[in-house]
Design a protein around this motif. Structure first.
Motif, PDB file in Angstrom:
ATOM      1  N   ILE A  89      47.520  28.309  53.807  1.00 52.11           N
ATOM      2  CA  ILE A  89      47.763  29.576  53.513  1.00 52.11           C
ATOM      3  C   ILE A  89      48.944  29.645  52.860  1.00 52.11           C
ATOM      4  O   ILE A  89      49.309  30.164  51.540  1.00 52.11           O
ATOM      5  CB  ILE A  89      47.701  30.757  54.340  1.00 52.11           C
ATOM      6  N   ASP A  90      49.969  29.070  53.538  1.00 51.82           N
ATOM      7  CA  ASP A  90      51.369  29.092  53.116  1.00 51.82           C
ATOM      8  C   ASP A  90      51.587  27.965  51.832  1.00 51.82           C
ATOM      9  O   ASP A  90      52.392  28.330  51.062  1.00 51.82           O
ATOM     10  CB  ASP A  90      52.343  28.674  54.048  1.00 51.82           C
ATOM     11  N   ASN A  91      50.984  26.965  51.920  1.00 55.89           N
ATOM     12  CA  ASN A  91      51.150  25.950  50.900  1.00 55.89           C
ATOM     13  C   ASN A  91      50.262  25.434  49.860  1.00 55.89           C
ATOM     14  O   ASN A  91      50.413  24.683  49.014  1.00 55.89           O
ATOM     15  CB  ASN A  91      51.646  24.441  51.819  1.00 55.89           C
ATOM     16  N   ARG A  92      48.972  25.977  50.390  1.00 56.02           N
ATOM     17  CA  ARG A  92      47.649  25.550  49.120  1.00 56.02           C
ATOM     18  C   ARG A  92      47.006  26.663  48.506  1.00 56.02           C
ATOM     19  O   ARG A  92      46.397  26.539  47.307  1.00 56.02           O
ATOM     20  CB  ARG A  92      46.926  24.698  50.099  1.00 56.02           C
ATOM     21  N   LEU A  93      47.344  27.792  49.370  1.00 52.95           N
ATOM     22  CA  LEU A  93      46.489  28.821  48.705  1.00 52.95           C
ATOM     23  C   LEU A  93      46.771  29.207  47.272  1.00 52.95           C
ATOM     24  O   LEU A  93      45.885  29.440  46.301  1.00 52.95           O
ATOM     25  CB  LEU A  93      46.618  30.267  49.344  1.00 52.95           C
ATOM     26  N   ASP A  94      48.133  29.454  46.957  1.00 51.18           N
ATOM     27  CA  ASP A  94      48.464  29.669  45.442  1.00 51.18           C
ATOM     28  C   ASP A  94      47.937  28.756  44.519  1.00 51.18           C
ATOM     29  O   ASP A  94      47.444  29.090  43.457  1.00 51.18           O
ATOM     30  CB  ASP A  94      49.876  29.833  45.455  1.00 51.18           C
ATOM     31  N   GLY A  95      48.145  27.571  44.970  1.00 47.14           N
ATOM     32  CA  GLY A  95      47.546  26.501  43.935  1.00 47.14           C
ATOM     33  C   GLY A  95      46.010  26.576  43.700  1.00 47.14           C
ATOM     34  O   GLY A  95      45.583  26.364  42.803  1.00 47.14           O
ATOM     35  N   PHE A  96      45.401  27.035  44.714  1.00 46.44           N
ATOM     36  CA  PHE A  96      43.778  27.058  44.711  1.00 46.44           C
ATOM     37  C   PHE A  96      43.375  28.168  44.066  1.00 46.44           C
ATOM     38  O   PHE A  96      42.550  28.216  43.011  1.00 46.44           O
ATOM     39  CB  PHE A  96      43.310  27.222  46.126  1.00 46.44           C
ATOM     40  N   VAL A  97      44.188  29.408  44.044  1.00 46.57           N
ATOM     41  CA  VAL A  97      44.075  30.603  43.097  1.00 46.57           C
ATOM     42  C   VAL A  97      44.305  30.134  41.586  1.00 46.57           C
ATOM     43  O   VAL A  97      43.244  30.587  40.994  1.00 46.57           O
ATOM     44  CB  VAL A  97      44.660  31.772  43.648  1.00 46.57           C
ATOM     45  N   ARG A  98      45.306  29.505  41.529  1.00 52.80           N
ATOM     46  CA  ARG A  98      45.663  28.934  40.062  1.00 52.80           C
ATOM     47  C   ARG A  98      44.502  27.892  39.610  1.00 52.80           C
ATOM     48  O   ARG A  98      43.922  28.236  38.440  1.00 52.80           O
ATOM     49  CB  ARG A  98      46.838  28.342  39.886  1.00 52.80           C
ATOM     50  N   LEU A  99      44.185  27.207  40.464  1.00 56.02           N
ATOM     51  CA  LEU A  99      42.829  26.345  39.990  1.00 56.02           C
ATOM     52  C   LEU A  99      41.502  27.276  39.713  1.00 56.02           C
ATOM     53  O   LEU A  99      41.074  26.776  38.613  1.00 56.02           O
ATOM     54  CB  LEU A  99      42.463  25.343  41.335  1.00 56.02           C
ATOM     55  N   VAL A 100      41.260  28.213  40.522  1.00 59.62           N
ATOM     56  CA  VAL A 100      39.848  28.787  40.422  1.00 59.62           C
ATOM     57  C   VAL A 100      40.190  29.802  39.039  1.00 59.62           C
ATOM     58  O   VAL A 100      39.271  29.836  38.292  1.00 59.62           O
ATOM     59  CB  VAL A 100      39.707  29.521  41.624  1.00 59.62           C
ATOM     60  N   GLU A 101      41.385  30.226  38.554  1.00 62.97           N
ATOM     61  CA  GLU A 101      41.625  30.961  37.495  1.00 62.97           C
ATOM     62  C   GLU A 101      41.552  30.218  36.248  1.00 62.97           C
ATOM     63  O   GLU A 101      41.029  30.649  35.175  1.00 62.97           O
ATOM     64  CB  GLU A 101      43.199  31.659  37.638  1.00 62.97           C
ATOM     65  N   ARG A 102      41.914  28.910  36.477  1.00 65.12           N
ATOM     66  CA  ARG A 102      41.820  28.123  35.111  1.00 65.12           C
ATOM     67  C   ARG A 102      40.358  27.664  35.115  1.00 65.12           C
ATOM     68  O   ARG A 102      40.014  27.689  33.732  1.00 65.12           O
ATOM     69  CB  ARG A 102      42.639  26.640  35.614  1.00 65.12           C
ATOM     70  N   LEU A 103      39.703  27.393  36.199  1.00 57.15           N
ATOM     71  CA  LEU A 103      38.136  27.003  35.874  1.00 57.15           C
ATOM     72  C   LEU A 103      37.605  28.262  35.137  1.00 57.15           C
ATOM     73  O   LEU A 103      36.729  28.042  34.523  1.00 57.15           O
ATOM     74  CB  LEU A 103      37.635  26.555  37.269  1.00 57.15           C
ATOM     75  N   HIS A 104      37.709  29.371  35.751  1.00 60.88           N
ATOM     76  CA  HIS A 104      37.009  30.709  35.214  1.00 60.88           C
ATOM     77  C   HIS A 104      37.444  30.654  33.895  1.00 60.88           C
ATOM     78  O   HIS A 104      36.435  31.046  33.172  1.00 60.88           O
ATOM     79  CB  HIS A 104      37.850  31.973  36.170  1.00 60.88           C
ATOM     80  N   ARG A 105      38.607  30.558  33.457  1.00 62.69           N
ATOM     81  CA  ARG A 105      38.952  30.883  32.179  1.00 62.69           C
ATOM     82  C   ARG A 105      38.214  29.468  31.296  1.00 62.69           C
ATOM     83  O   ARG A 105      37.670  29.863  30.017  1.00 62.69           O
ATOM     84  CB  ARG A 105      40.301  30.505  31.645  1.00 62.69           C
ATOM     85  N   THR A 106      38.201  28.397  31.676  1.00 63.75           N
ATOM     86  CA  THR A 106      37.395  27.162  31.039  1.00 63.75           C
ATOM     87  C   THR A 106      35.862  27.618  30.801  1.00 63.75           C
ATOM     88  O   THR A 106      35.313  27.463  30.197  1.00 63.75           O
ATOM     89  CB  THR A 106      37.599  25.749  31.705  1.00 63.75           C
ATOM     90  N   ALA A 107      35.088  27.886  31.824  1.00 69.97           N
ATOM     91  CA  ALA A 107      33.818  28.544  31.913  1.00 69.97           C
ATOM     92  C   ALA A 107      33.670  29.561  31.304  1.00 69.97           C
ATOM     93  O   ALA A 107      32.510  29.423  30.258  1.00 69.97           O
ATOM     94  CB  ALA A 107      33.599  28.673  33.356  1.00 69.97           C
ATOM     95  N   ALA A 108      34.283  30.700  31.158  1.00 71.91           N
ATOM     96  CA  ALA A 108      34.248  31.771  30.344  1.00 71.91           C
ATOM     97  C   ALA A 108      34.112  31.387  28.875  1.00 71.91           C
ATOM     98  O   ALA A 108      33.446  31.830  28.006  1.00 71.91           O
ATOM     99  CB  ALA A 108      35.176  32.817  30.454  1.00 71.91           C
ATOM    100  N   THR A 109      35.108  30.563  28.386  1.00 69.84           N
ATOM    101  CA  THR A 109      35.266  29.952  27.118  1.00 69.84           C
ATOM    102  C   THR A 109      34.063  29.305  26.612  1.00 69.84           C
ATOM    103  O   THR A 109      33.500  29.351  25.618  1.00 69.84           O
ATOM    104  CB  THR A 109      36.545  29.187  26.999  1.00 69.84           C
ATOM    105  N   ALA A 110      33.601  28.170  27.426  1.00 70.03           N
ATOM    106  CA  ALA A 110      32.235  27.534  27.197  1.00 70.03           C
ATOM    107  C   ALA A 110      31.123  28.427  27.177  1.00 70.03           C
ATOM    108  O   ALA A 110      30.258  27.968  26.434  1.00 70.03           O
ATOM    109  CB  ALA A 110      32.258  26.367  28.273  1.00 70.03           C
ATOM    110  N   GLU A 111      31.064  29.558  27.956  1.00 71.07           N
ATOM    111  CA  GLU A 111      29.873  30.309  27.762  1.00 71.07           C
ATOM    112  C   GLU A 111      29.868  31.272  26.514  1.00 71.07           C
ATOM    113  O   GLU A 111      28.781  31.857  26.215  1.00 71.07           O
ATOM    114  CB  GLU A 111      29.856  31.047  29.087  1.00 71.07           C
ATOM    115  N   ARG A 112      30.944  31.279  25.749  1.00 74.46           N
ATOM    116  CA  ARG A 112      30.788  31.908  24.599  1.00 74.46           C
ATOM    117  C   ARG A 112      29.940  31.791  23.427  1.00 74.46           C
ATOM    118  O   ARG A 112      29.672  30.604  23.272  1.00 74.46           O
ATOM    119  CB  ARG A 112      32.132  32.377  24.093  1.00 74.46           C
TER     120      ARG A 112
END
Length: 114
Positions: A91-114
């Motif tokens: 939680i202290d050391n990995r959660l923020d990075g995981f959230v950023r990763l999921v946000e980046r993947l979400h943007r990539t997926a949304a762009t590809a689906e357009r």
């Protein structure tokens, strides 16, 4: 009646919602509280599960994906043996990075689906 397959961006949106709720739980108390710890573990597990539903080509860009899946498996199958220190460190050391990763993947997926 069959359900329409969900898009990658929808699965990733689900993961982001689980992560948002996870943070809400953390704002209510610490992992010393069993209810908070249980809720955080559950939300982290289902967030990782949601990410795992996306196209594997998208996940190929994630070098730490096997470690993330390992954490999910620990949460799901070895919960009773899960060291609170490991969870706190995650939680202290990995959660923020995981959230950023999921946000980046979400943007990539949304762009590809357009």
């Amino acid at each position: 009646m069959s359900r329409k397959p969900r898009r990658d961006s929808q699965h990733l949106g689900d993961a982001l919602e689980h992560l948002r709720v996870l943070r809400d739980h953390l704002n209510r108390g610490s992992l010393d509280d069993t209810l908070i710890r249980d809720a955080v573990c559950h939300r982290l597990e289902v967030a990782i599960d949601a990410v795992a539903k996306v196209n594997q080509d998208l996940l190929a860009e994630v070098p730490d994906w096997p470690k993330i899946v390992g954490m999910r498996n620990m949460l799901a199958h070895q919960y009773a043996d899960l060291d609170q220190e490991i969870l706190q460190n995650t939680i202290d050391n990995r959660l923020d990075g995981f959230v950023r990763l999921v946000e980046r993947l979400h943007r990539t997926a949304a762009t590809a689906e357009r």
